[in-house]
Write a protein that holds these residues in place. Sequence first.
Motif, short mmCIF file in Angstrom:
data_model
loop_
_atom_site.label_atom_id
_atom_site.label_comp_id
_atom_site.label_asym_id
_atom_site.label_seq_id
_atom_site.Cartn_x
_atom_site.Cartn_y
_atom_site.Cartn_z
N ASP A 58 0.83 -1.21 0.00
CA ASP A 58 0.00 0.00 0.00
C ASP A 58 0.86 1.26 0.00
O ASP A 58 0.51 2.26 -0.63
CB ASP A 58 -0.93 0.00 1.22
N GLN A 59 1.98 1.20 0.70
CA GLN A 59 2.87 2.36 0.77
C GLN A 59 3.47 2.67 -0.61
O GLN A 59 3.54 3.83 -1.02
CB GLN A 59 3.98 2.12 1.79
N ASP A 60 3.91 1.63 -1.33
CA ASP A 60 4.48 1.84 -2.67
C ASP A 60 3.43 2.39 -3.64
O ASP A 60 3.70 3.28 -4.43
CB ASP A 60 5.06 0.54 -3.22
N ILE A 61 2.23 1.84 -3.57
CA ILE A 61 1.13 2.30 -4.43
C ILE A 61 0.84 3.77 -4.16
O ILE A 61 0.74 4.59 -5.07
CB ILE A 61 -0.13 1.42 -4.24
N SER A 62 0.73 4.11 -2.89
CA SER A 62 0.42 5.49 -2.50
C SER A 62 1.53 6.44 -2.95
O SER A 62 1.26 7.54 -3.45
CB SER A 62 0.24 5.56 -0.99
N SER A 63 2.77 6.02 -2.80
CA SER A 63 3.91 6.86 -3.18
C SER A 63 3.91 7.15 -4.69
O SER A 63 4.09 8.29 -5.11
CB SER A 63 5.21 6.16 -2.77
N ILE A 64 3.68 6.12 -5.49
CA ILE A 64 3.67 6.30 -6.96
C ILE A 64 2.48 7.16 -7.39
O ILE A 64 2.62 8.04 -8.24
CB ILE A 64 3.68 4.94 -7.67
N LEU A 65 1.31 6.91 -6.79
CA LEU A 65 0.14 7.71 -7.14
C LEU A 65 0.34 9.18 -6.79
O LEU A 65 -0.02 10.07 -7.56
CB LEU A 65 -1.11 7.17 -6.45
N ASN A 66 0.92 9.46 -5.61
CA ASN A 66 1.17 10.84 -5.21
C ASN A 66 2.18 11.52 -6.14
O ASN A 66 1.99 12.67 -6.53
CB ASN A 66 1.67 10.91 -3.76
N HIS A 67 3.24 10.80 -6.51
CA HIS A 67 4.24 11.38 -7.41
C HIS A 67 3.63 11.67 -8.79
O HIS A 67 3.86 12.72 -9.37
CB HIS A 67 5.44 10.45 -7.55
N ALA A 68 2.84 10.73 -9.30
CA ALA A 68 2.19 10.92 -10.60
C ALA A 68 1.22 12.10 -10.55
O ALA A 68 1.11 12.87 -11.51
CB ALA A 68 1.47 9.65 -11.03
N TRP A 69 0.51 12.25 -9.44
CA TRP A 69 -0.43 13.36 -9.27
C TRP A 69 0.32 14.69 -9.27
O TRP A 69 -0.06 15.64 -9.96
CB TRP A 69 -1.19 13.17 -7.96
N GLU A 70 1.41 14.77 -8.50
CA GLU A 70 2.18 16.01 -8.39
C GLU A 70 2.85 16.40 -9.70
O GLU A 70 2.92 17.57 -10.05
CB GLU A 70 3.24 15.88 -7.29
N GLN A 71 3.36 15.42 -10.44
CA GLN A 71 4.11 15.69 -11.67
C GLN A 71 3.25 15.61 -12.93
O GLN A 71 3.77 15.81 -14.03
CB GLN A 71 5.28 14.70 -11.80
N ASN A 72 1.97 15.30 -12.76
CA ASN A 72 1.05 15.13 -13.89
C ASN A 72 1.56 14.08 -14.89
O ASN A 72 1.55 14.28 -16.09
CB ASN A 72 0.78 16.47 -14.60
N HIS A 73 2.01 12.95 -14.34
CA HIS A 73 2.49 11.85 -15.17
C HIS A 73 1.36 10.85 -15.38
O HIS A 73 0.47 10.70 -14.55
CB HIS A 73 3.67 11.14 -14.50
N GLN A 74 1.46 10.14 -16.49
CA GLN A 74 0.48 9.10 -16.80
C GLN A 74 0.81 7.85 -15.97
O GLN A 74 1.98 7.54 -15.74
CB GLN A 74 0.55 8.79 -18.29
N VAL A 75 -0.23 7.12 -15.54
CA VAL A 75 -0.02 5.90 -14.76
C VAL A 75 -0.70 4.72 -15.45
O VAL A 75 -1.64 4.89 -16.23
CB VAL A 75 -0.57 6.03 -13.32
N SER A 76 -0.20 3.53 -15.13
CA SER A 76 -0.80 2.28 -15.57
C SER A 76 -1.15 1.49 -14.31
O SER A 76 -0.28 1.20 -13.50
CB SER A 76 0.19 1.50 -16.44
N ILE A 77 -2.44 1.19 -14.16
CA ILE A 77 -2.93 0.56 -12.93
C ILE A 77 -3.51 -0.82 -13.25
O ILE A 77 -4.37 -0.94 -14.12
CB ILE A 77 -4.02 1.43 -12.27
N GLN A 78 -3.02 -1.83 -12.53
CA GLN A 78 -3.61 -3.17 -12.64
C GLN A 78 -4.47 -3.41 -11.41
O GLN A 78 -4.02 -3.24 -10.28
CB GLN A 78 -2.55 -4.26 -12.77
N ILE A 79 -5.71 -3.80 -11.64
CA ILE A 79 -6.68 -4.03 -10.57
C ILE A 79 -6.66 -5.51 -10.18
O ILE A 79 -6.48 -6.39 -11.02
CB ILE A 79 -8.09 -3.63 -11.05
#
Length: 134
Positions: A58-79
Amino acid sequence: MEMRETHSAPYDVPRDQWLYNDRCMAKWQGWILSDHSADMEFHEKNDQFVPVKPQMSDQDISSILNHAWEQNHQVSIQINDLYDNNFQRDIIGWIGGFDEGQITVINAVGKYQRVDVADIRSVSEELPKKWWLQ
């Protein structure tokens, strides 16, 4: 007075003198090619095997999502959701916002999708596949 046969257009050639069998489809060729390209892209995307990515913390997921949000980067999410014994295709887009344990992902054509953070198996920052989306 002598009557002459006239043609409606200066380049109107009788069909038996045509050099090739014209099916009068020339005006549709661009449409057919674009439809074919879209169909090929659809099948290329949907007929591929979806690889299983490792479960992230959960910590890694949260860290990547926050970084992508701040930098306006595109993400790829597997559910974490199986469909016909296979994982669904990754959700690819930009983070549009956070709200009560959910994120909003905006894809390349502007459609919104809400994702529960608890359902995320893996997330990574992605470079856009199309040059015009960079």
